[in-house]
Design a protein around this motif. Structure first.
Motif, PDB file in Angstrom:
ATOM      1  N   GLU A  67      16.450  42.508  11.794  1.00  0.00           N
ATOM      2  CA  GLU A  67      15.665  41.775  10.798  1.00  0.00           C
ATOM      3  C   GLU A  67      15.037  40.528  11.404  1.00  0.00           C
ATOM      4  O   GLU A  67      13.879  40.190  11.106  1.00  0.00           O
ATOM      5  N   ARG A  68      15.792  39.825  12.255  1.00  0.00           N
ATOM      6  CA  ARG A  68      15.230  38.644  12.934  1.00  0.00           C
ATOM      7  C   ARG A  68      14.073  39.066  13.850  1.00  0.00           C
ATOM      8  O   ARG A  68      13.045  38.395  13.934  1.00  0.00           O
ATOM      9  N   LEU A  69      14.264  40.176  14.561  1.00  0.00           N
ATOM     10  CA  LEU A  69      13.220  40.666  15.465  1.00  0.00           C
ATOM     11  C   LEU A  69      11.983  41.103  14.677  1.00  0.00           C
ATOM     12  O   LEU A  69      10.852  40.943  15.157  1.00  0.00           O
ATOM     13  N   ALA A  70      12.183  41.640  13.490  1.00  0.00           N
ATOM     14  CA  ALA A  70      11.049  42.020  12.648  1.00  0.00           C
ATOM     15  C   ALA A  70      10.221  40.795  12.289  1.00  0.00           C
ATOM     16  O   ALA A  70       8.976  40.812  12.365  1.00  0.00           O
ATOM     17  N   ASP A  78      13.115  48.786  10.391  1.00  0.00           N
ATOM     18  CA  ASP A  78      13.525  50.171  10.654  1.00  0.00           C
ATOM     19  C   ASP A  78      12.718  50.812  11.777  1.00  0.00           C
ATOM     20  O   ASP A  78      12.926  51.981  12.104  1.00  0.00           O
ATOM     21  N   GLY A  79      11.844  50.041  12.396  1.00  0.00           N
ATOM     22  CA  GLY A  79      11.115  50.500  13.576  1.00  0.00           C
ATOM     23  C   GLY A  79      11.533  49.753  14.826  1.00  0.00           C
ATOM     24  O   GLY A  79      10.749  49.628  15.778  1.00  0.00           O
ATOM     25  N   ILE A  80      12.775  49.247  14.839  1.00  0.00           N
ATOM     26  CA  ILE A  80      13.260  48.418  15.945  1.00  0.00           C
ATOM     27  C   ILE A  80      14.624  48.923  16.419  1.00  0.00           C
ATOM     28  O   ILE A  80      15.472  49.298  15.611  1.00  0.00           O
ATOM     29  N   ILE A  81      14.826  48.930  17.738  1.00  0.00           N
ATOM     30  CA  ILE A  81      16.150  49.142  18.333  1.00  0.00           C
ATOM     31  C   ILE A  81      16.407  47.982  19.280  1.00  0.00           C
ATOM     32  O   ILE A  81      15.588  47.707  20.166  1.00  0.00           O
ATOM     33  N   GLY A 212       5.505  41.629   5.949  1.00  0.00           N
ATOM     34  CA  GLY A 212       5.126  40.449   5.184  1.00  0.00           C
ATOM     35  C   GLY A 212       5.369  39.146   5.900  1.00  0.00           C
ATOM     36  O   GLY A 212       5.104  38.085   5.382  1.00  0.00           O
ATOM     37  N   GLN A 213       5.901  39.201   7.132  1.00  0.00           N
ATOM     38  CA  GLN A 213       6.186  37.984   7.881  1.00  0.00           C
ATOM     39  C   GLN A 213       5.284  37.914   9.103  1.00  0.00           C
ATOM     40  O   GLN A 213       5.204  38.864   9.866  1.00  0.00           O
ATOM     41  N   PRO A 214       4.602  36.800   9.321  1.00  0.00           N
ATOM     42  CA  PRO A 214       3.803  36.676  10.539  1.00  0.00           C
ATOM     43  C   PRO A 214       4.703  36.602  11.756  1.00  0.00           C
ATOM     44  O   PRO A 214       5.755  35.982  11.726  1.00  0.00           O
ATOM     45  N   GLY A 215       4.308  37.255  12.829  1.00  0.00           N
ATOM     46  CA  GLY A 215       5.134  37.270  14.027  1.00  0.00           C
ATOM     47  C   GLY A 215       4.507  36.453  15.131  1.00  0.00           C
ATOM     48  O   GLY A 215       3.349  36.067  15.071  1.00  0.00           O
ATOM     49  N   TRP A 216       5.287  36.206  16.172  1.00  0.00           N
ATOM     50  CA  TRP A 216       4.749  35.523  17.336  1.00  0.00           C
ATOM     51  C   TRP A 216       4.050  36.537  18.211  1.00  0.00           C
ATOM     52  O   TRP A 216       4.551  37.611  18.463  1.00  0.00           O
ATOM     53  N   SER A 217       2.856  36.203  18.681  1.00  0.00           N
ATOM     54  CA  SER A 217       2.077  37.144  19.484  1.00  0.00           C
ATOM     55  C   SER A 217       1.598  36.465  20.747  1.00  0.00           C
ATOM     56  O   SER A 217       0.927  35.447  20.701  1.00  0.00           O
ATOM     57  N   GLY A 218       1.967  37.037  21.900  1.00  0.00           N
ATOM     58  CA  GLY A 218       1.432  36.554  23.158  1.00  0.00           C
ATOM     59  C   GLY A 218       0.012  37.067  23.344  1.00  0.00           C
ATOM     60  O   GLY A 218      -0.536  37.752  22.488  1.00  0.00           O
ATOM     61  N   GLY A 219      -0.577  36.752  24.497  1.00  0.00           N
ATOM     62  CA  GLY A 219      -1.950  37.140  24.723  1.00  0.00           C
ATOM     63  C   GLY A 219      -2.171  38.631  24.683  1.00  0.00           C
ATOM     64  O   GLY A 219      -3.263  39.084  24.346  1.00  0.00           O
ATOM     65  N   GLN A 276      24.270  39.586  20.753  1.00  0.00           N
ATOM     66  CA  GLN A 276      23.592  39.669  19.458  1.00  0.00           C
ATOM     67  C   GLN A 276      23.368  38.280  18.870  1.00  0.00           C
ATOM     68  O   GLN A 276      22.271  37.931  18.428  1.00  0.00           O
ATOM     69  N   THR A 277      24.434  37.495  18.867  1.00  0.00           N
ATOM     70  CA  THR A 277      24.373  36.162  18.269  1.00  0.00           C
ATOM     71  C   THR A 277      23.400  35.265  19.017  1.00  0.00           C
ATOM     72  O   THR A 277      22.585  34.554  18.409  1.00  0.00           O
ATOM     73  N   ALA A 278      23.477  35.294  20.346  1.00  0.00           N
ATOM     74  CA  ALA A 278      22.583  34.460  21.153  1.00  0.00           C
ATOM     75  C   ALA A 278      21.128  34.826  20.920  1.00  0.00           C
ATOM     76  O   ALA A 278      20.252  33.946  20.848  1.00  0.00           O
ATOM     77  N   ALA A 279      20.837  36.124  20.777  1.00  0.00           N
ATOM     78  CA  ALA A 279      19.464  36.557  20.531  1.00  0.00           C
ATOM     79  C   ALA A 279      18.967  36.049  19.180  1.00  0.00           C
ATOM     80  O   ALA A 279      17.814  35.607  19.048  1.00  0.00           O
ATOM     81  N   GLU A 280      19.828  36.107  18.163  1.00  0.00           N
ATOM     82  CA  GLU A 280      19.439  35.601  16.841  1.00  0.00           C
ATOM     83  C   GLU A 280      19.126  34.104  16.909  1.00  0.00           C
ATOM     84  O   GLU A 280      18.129  33.636  16.351  1.00  0.00           O
ATOM     85  N   VAL A 281      19.968  33.356  17.604  1.00  0.00           N
ATOM     86  CA  VAL A 281      19.761  31.906  17.709  1.00  0.00           C
ATOM     87  C   VAL A 281      18.480  31.610  18.494  1.00  0.00           C
ATOM     88  O   VAL A 281      17.701  30.715  18.134  1.00  0.00           O
ATOM     89  N   ALA A 282      18.242  32.370  19.552  1.00  0.00           N
ATOM     90  CA  ALA A 282      17.035  32.150  20.355  1.00  0.00           C
ATOM     91  C   ALA A 282      15.774  32.365  19.526  1.00  0.00           C
ATOM     92  O   ALA A 282      14.799  31.607  19.646  1.00  0.00           O
TER      93      ALA A 282
END
Length: 381
Positions: A67-70, A78-81, A212-219, A276-282
């Motif tokens: 959900e954080r990655l979404a 549901d399109g993320i692993i 419904g959430q804007p994401g971060w997008s690199g170039g 998992q936890t570190a990735a969520e915090v990052a």
């Protein structure tokens, strides 16, 4: 009977994917973030992990991280692993797509692990060389796709080790031409939108938003191409821009139906609770704590390019990643050895296709880059 008789001939013929265990104080050989993960991210991770029971398994599927990655990427949960590094996800994807009678297309030179895994699995590997200027040869890729119709085409963008990128417009052409999957490995995409005059600043983007959430997008994040297509996969990592190579976290974005099939090749409990936890915090602290580091790396990349270009005998290649390859009038193996004597570790890539006169350097801190440039001037004079 020799025990080796049970090993596939194609595997016996492979050179292993290895990295010599050299040590140096200035480490510029693995494209890592030269600055450690910020202290605030470390401390918050420790606080959360300390409060959970270590005797209990991590989540069977890290739904909260998905959900954080979404939110972070602008795709749907549901399109993320999430996986144990992007390498695990590359392997899982190829396990469900490659085998006897299957064909994969790659560009070369590129990340050597693709060919390694495909060969172990018994698939046929077709390669298209980069152009002489070490940029993607999109016309040649299109020709091979139309001729060979590969089951999987893998494009690393920015490409490791050359740092070149493929545009969204070029990808759309390839996507329309193939009946198979196109996999975009974007391990370095966060660096592609900063520093070069050809790119605009990194920004928050609504492109490709599915939840419904804007994401971060690199170039050059391909997340905007995922919507409405069934044959594209994006793979990325926390090992580079996110400064977490030690914790081994990667993630795959794809249409949900495809994700369900790839997940069948992912081991249960594949991502430990700490990572998992570190990735969520990052993700939560990315804008405040990690984005400034990405910007600093890109500024240093451009400065390092100019410094190396001023050294007679060296010609660096402009890169959209956090590294660059450098053409050398001196044997790259000699340059590697001389730098190691000076306690500086780089990557000798002269064994890669098309790169016999090249070495690769990661972008370090300003102090590390200064030491590298001084040493190169001594060696090349």
């Amino acid at each position: 009977m020799s025990i080796y008789n049970v090993i596939k001939d194609s595997v016996l013929a492979l050179r292993p994917y290895t990295l010599a265990p050299h040590r140096a104080s200035v480490k510029l050989n693995q494209n890592e973030n030269p600055w450690d993960a910020p202290a605030e991210i470390k401390q918050e991770t420790l606080n959360r992990v300390e409060a959970r029971a270590w005797s209990r398994y991590p989540d069977f599927m890290p739904q909260r991280l998905h959900e954080r990655l979404a939110e972070f990427s602008g795709w749907q949960a549901d399109g993320i692993i999430a996986g144990n590094g992007s390498n695990e996800l590359i392997q899982a994807l190829l396990m469900v797509t490659m085998g006897e009678g299957k064909r994969a297309l790659i560009t070369e030179p590129t990340f050597a692990l693709y060919r390694q895994i495909m060969t172990v699995l018994g698939g046929e590997v077709v390669s298209v060389p980069l152009r002489s200027d070490l940029q993607f040869d999109v016309a040649a890729l299109l020709g091979e796709i139309e001729k060979k119709q590969p089951d999987v085409t893998i494009i690393c963008s920015p490409n490791n080790p050359t740092g070149c990128v493929i545009s969204d417009e070029e990808l759309v052409v390839l996507l329309k031409a193939t009946r198979g999957l196109i996999v975009i490995d974007e391990a370095y995409h966060e660096f592609a939108g900063l520093g070069s005059p050809a790119r605009g600043p990194r920004r928050r983007s609504d492109a490709g938003v599915a939840n419904g959430q804007p994401g971060w997008s690199g170039g050059h994040s391909t997340v905007s191409l995922l919507g409405g297509r069934r044959n594209i996969v994006k793979i990325s990592t926390f090992s580079k821009a996110m400064a977490m190579a030690a914790l081994r976290v990667g993630y795959l974005l794809a249409p949900p139906g495809l994700v369900r099939e790839v997940a069948k090749a992912v081991l249960p409990y594949n991502l430990n609770a700490f990572s998992q936890t570190a990735a969520e915090v990052a993700i939560e602290m990315f804008e405040a704590k990690l984005q400034p580091l990405v910007e600093a790396i890109c500024a240093e990349r451009d400065r390092l390019y100019a410094e190396v270009a001023s050294i007679p005998g060296l010609v660096p290649l402009q890169s959209q990643a956090n590294f660059m390859v450098v053409h050398s009038n001196k044997d790259p193996k000699l340059v590697f050895a001389e730098l190691l004597k000076r306690d500086i570790l780089i990557r000798d890539v002269s064994g890669y296709p098309m790169l016999k006169d090249y070495f690769r350097v990661s972008v370090g801190t300003p102090q590390e880059n200064d030491l590298l440039v001084t040493a190169l001037r001594e060696i090349l004079q």
